[in-house]
Design an enzyme around this catalytic site. Structure first.
Site, short mmCIF file in Angstrom:
data_model
loop_
_atom_site.label_atom_id
_atom_site.label_comp_id
_atom_site.label_asym_id
_atom_site.label_seq_id
_atom_site.Cartn_x
_atom_site.Cartn_y
_atom_site.Cartn_z
N CYS A 30 0.83 -1.21 0.00
CA CYS A 30 0.00 0.00 0.00
C CYS A 30 0.86 1.26 0.00
O CYS A 30 1.57 1.50 -0.97
CB CYS A 30 -1.01 -0.04 1.13
SG CYS A 30 -2.42 1.01 0.77
N HIS B 185 -3.60 -5.20 1.19
CA HIS B 185 -3.22 -5.64 2.53
C HIS B 185 -3.68 -7.09 2.69
O HIS B 185 -4.60 -7.54 2.00
CB HIS B 185 -3.96 -4.82 3.60
CG HIS B 185 -3.54 -3.39 3.65
ND1 HIS B 185 -2.32 -2.98 4.12
CD2 HIS B 185 -4.20 -2.26 3.31
CE1 HIS B 185 -2.25 -1.66 4.06
NE2 HIS B 185 -3.37 -1.21 3.57
N1 GLN Z 1 -3.27 1.94 3.68
C1 GLN Z 1 -2.30 2.65 3.12
O1 GLN Z 1 -1.12 2.36 3.23
C2 GLN Z 1 -2.73 3.90 2.41
C3 GLN Z 1 -1.68 4.48 1.51
C4 GLN Z 1 -1.91 5.94 1.19
N2 GLN Z 1 -1.88 6.71 2.39
C5 GLN Z 1 -3.20 6.11 0.44
O2 GLN Z 1 -4.20 6.53 0.99
O3 GLN Z 1 -3.25 5.83 -0.72
#
Ligand code: GLN
Length: 551
Positions: A342, A426
């Site tokens: 992510c 995830h």
């Molecule tokens: N869950 C995350 O790692 C989110 C990644 C990043 N902050 C986004 O919103 O795209």
């Protein structure tokens, strides 16, 4: 008739409320009770996506599993995802509604959500025999009591008895139980049924005189003393913890299956989210998972994971400042494995265009993957299923960034170049067969004689942990007495412990006047009380996204 229930409050954060709530859910469901968990408001960067695509705290999803029910948005209607010390993204009924300053939130917005969260609780009560609610922090945060919707606020609305959990491992548990009770108004105190000691090591007979004295002082009994149990830190809410540096996720005690261990270093990036992703690695015998924040610590790592983060651009700057970025680039050039998940995937790309999360504009990524990221105001919340390395993979997605993958070998929604892998998904490592194949590839690339055990089943391990929580409650708590609380509410005639809640300066509505039984006047709501953080986070345009009706 509405279902019964209980609020599990704590003397502090991390007293073990989440796991006790899960243990109570598991005990009840084993007895044939239809039970659901509930937490009105959770502040956490560890979140999960329900089947309907709603984002809720992972702790509530874990408790739902303990209760053997499908998690839903009703179980955690408000989720606050910190973006800094002063502002959070507000997720309401599973969808983000905007970025809000703590001041603005506590200045009026939170209070306005009491109706929403009590409606959710009522819906759960009408569908379940029992709802086990988790509080947040301590119910005796006297500065926040007037606008509270997660501790005594919800207990009062539902007339639920309150069990206060205290962590004896930290010490001070008697003073904490006593003080937590004595700082509440008379009405609140009338719902505080008693206490539960958590994380006790040693001989309970040594504790008993103290529990008797506590009873003498408060008129309230202790419903159980749960022993310290290792390896129960599942799906915690510690997204705000400053650093997990040096922390080692609990691994199974089984020896490595092959001749070698596999060392995994997880970069403890700021605003790390869903670091629980690596729990599935730690569950493999012979995999050692460490959180690190220094380049030197990457030297002996066989795999480096760059995890998710609520601050992708911030994480990128942090990796550069600490020399980790350079170390990652070097590793990649040497063909040594790196996995970005992510936000961690986003930083590995060529460039990031972000007018949403950091509003930093265009920023160069580490350039390890042929990917460009553009942040979108809309949040992707999904539960994808796919395949990688010839195996089925399930995951979940929570991100604003949208990836334009321009090359490499496909890997889930992202890509792979050599031994650098990146995906927005995830939870992929929880898919057992895929995890084994992936670890084999890592071991090969790292030149380790590590062999994944053929039979580690993450789902089974998680179920075993939930069963252990159920066992702890069944074996070490007075479950008959707990059931009476759940069915019948707090015992009548609980004594008042002076002095009760102090009055809030300049506010005659709450606190002391409440203890005299007067109905508090609703505090006037100033328009400033509804301010959203302008510069931090989603900013001006996002304000228009806020569903004022829903709030
Ligand atoms: N869950 C995350 O790692 C989110 C990644 C990043 N902050 C986004 O919103 O795209």
């Amino acid at each position: 008739m509405s279902g019964g229930g209980l609020l599990v409050a704590g003397t502090t954060s991390d007293a073990g409320k989440s796991v006790v709530t899960a243990g109570i859910c598991r005990w009840l469901v084993r007895r044939g009770v239809k039970v659901a968990p509930f937490k009105a408001q959770n502040m956490s960067l560890n979140s999960f996506v329900t089947r309907e695509g709603a984002e809720i705290g992972r702790a509530q999803a874990m408790q739902a599993q303990a209760a053997r029910v499908e998690p839903t948005a009703l179980m955690n209607p408000v989720l606050l995802k910190p973006g800094s010390d002063r502002s959070s993204q507000v997720v309401l009924m599973g969808k983000p509604v905007g970025e809000m300053s703590a001041r603005g939130y506590h200045g009026g917005r939170q209070e306005a959500l009491l109706g929403t969260v009590t409606d959710c609780l009522e819906q759960l009560r009408s569908a379940y025999d029992a709802v086990i609610c988790e509080g947040a922090g301590s119910p005796a945060e006297i500065n926040l009591r007037r606008t509270d919707i997660v501790n005594m606020g919800i207990a009062r609305a539902a007339r639920f008895p309150v069990l206060v959990v205290g962590d004896i491992d930290r010490g001070g548990v008697f003073a904490s139980f006593f003080g937590t009770t004595a700082l509440l108004s008379a009405e609140d105190q009338s719902l505080v049924a008693g206490y539960l000691v958590n994380k006790f090591r040693g001989d309970v007979s040594l504790l008993e005189p103290g529990l008797d004295m506590l009873y003498g002082l408060t008129g309230r009994r202790t419903y159980g003393v749960l022993p310290y149990a290792h390896g129960l830190g599942i799906d915690e809410e510690d997204g705000l913890r400053v650093s997990l540096r040096g922390a080692v996720r609990e691994s199974v005690v089984a020896p490595p299956h092959g001749e070698d261990v596999l060392r995994v270093a997880v970069c403890a990036v700021p605003l790390m989210s869903n670091f629980t992703d690596v729990d599935a690695l730690a569950a493999e015998p012979g995999v050692v998972v460490r959180f690190v924040d220094r380049a030197e610590e990457l030297a002996d790592a066989d795999l480096v994971v760059v995890p998710g983060t609520r601050g992708t651009v911030k994480a990128l700057a942090w990796l550069r400042e600490r020399g980790l970025a350079e170390a990652l680039v070097r590793r990649a050039a040497e063909g040594r494995p790196v996995l970005g998940i992510c936000g961690g995937f986003q930083v590995l790309g060529e460039r990031i265009e972000d007018e949403v999360e950091s509003r930093a504009g265009v920023v160069d990524g580490l350039g390890l993957l042929p990917v460009r990221i553009r942040f979108d105001r809309a949040k992707t919340l999904a539960r994808p299923v796919g395949s990688a390395l010839g195996e089925v993979v399930e995951g979940y997605e929570i991100h604003h960034g949208v990836a334009d993958v321009r090359g490499g070998e496909p890997f889930l929604d992202g890509c792979r170049v050599g031994s650098v892998w990146g995906t927005h998904w995830h939870g992929s490592l929880e898919s057992d067969a895929f995890r084994r194949r992936f670890l084999e590839e890592v071991a090969r690339a790292a030149g380790r004689r590590f062999v994944p055990a053929p039979d580690t089943c993450f789902g089974v391990l998680r179920e075993e942990q939930l069963d252990r929580l159920g066992d702890l409650v069944e074996e070490h708590a007075d479950t008959d007495a707990l059931w009476r609380l759940i069915e019948g509410g707090a015992p009548r005639g609980l004594p008042f412990v002076p002095p009760g809640a102090p009055s809030v300066p300049g506010d005659v509505g709450a606190g002391a006047s409440e203890s005299r039984g007067a109905a508090p006047d609703p505090a006037p709501q100033s328009p400033e009380g509804l301010d959203f953080a302008g510069s931090a986070g989603l900013g001006q345009e996002a304000e228009q996204h806020v569903d004022e009706e829903a709030l």
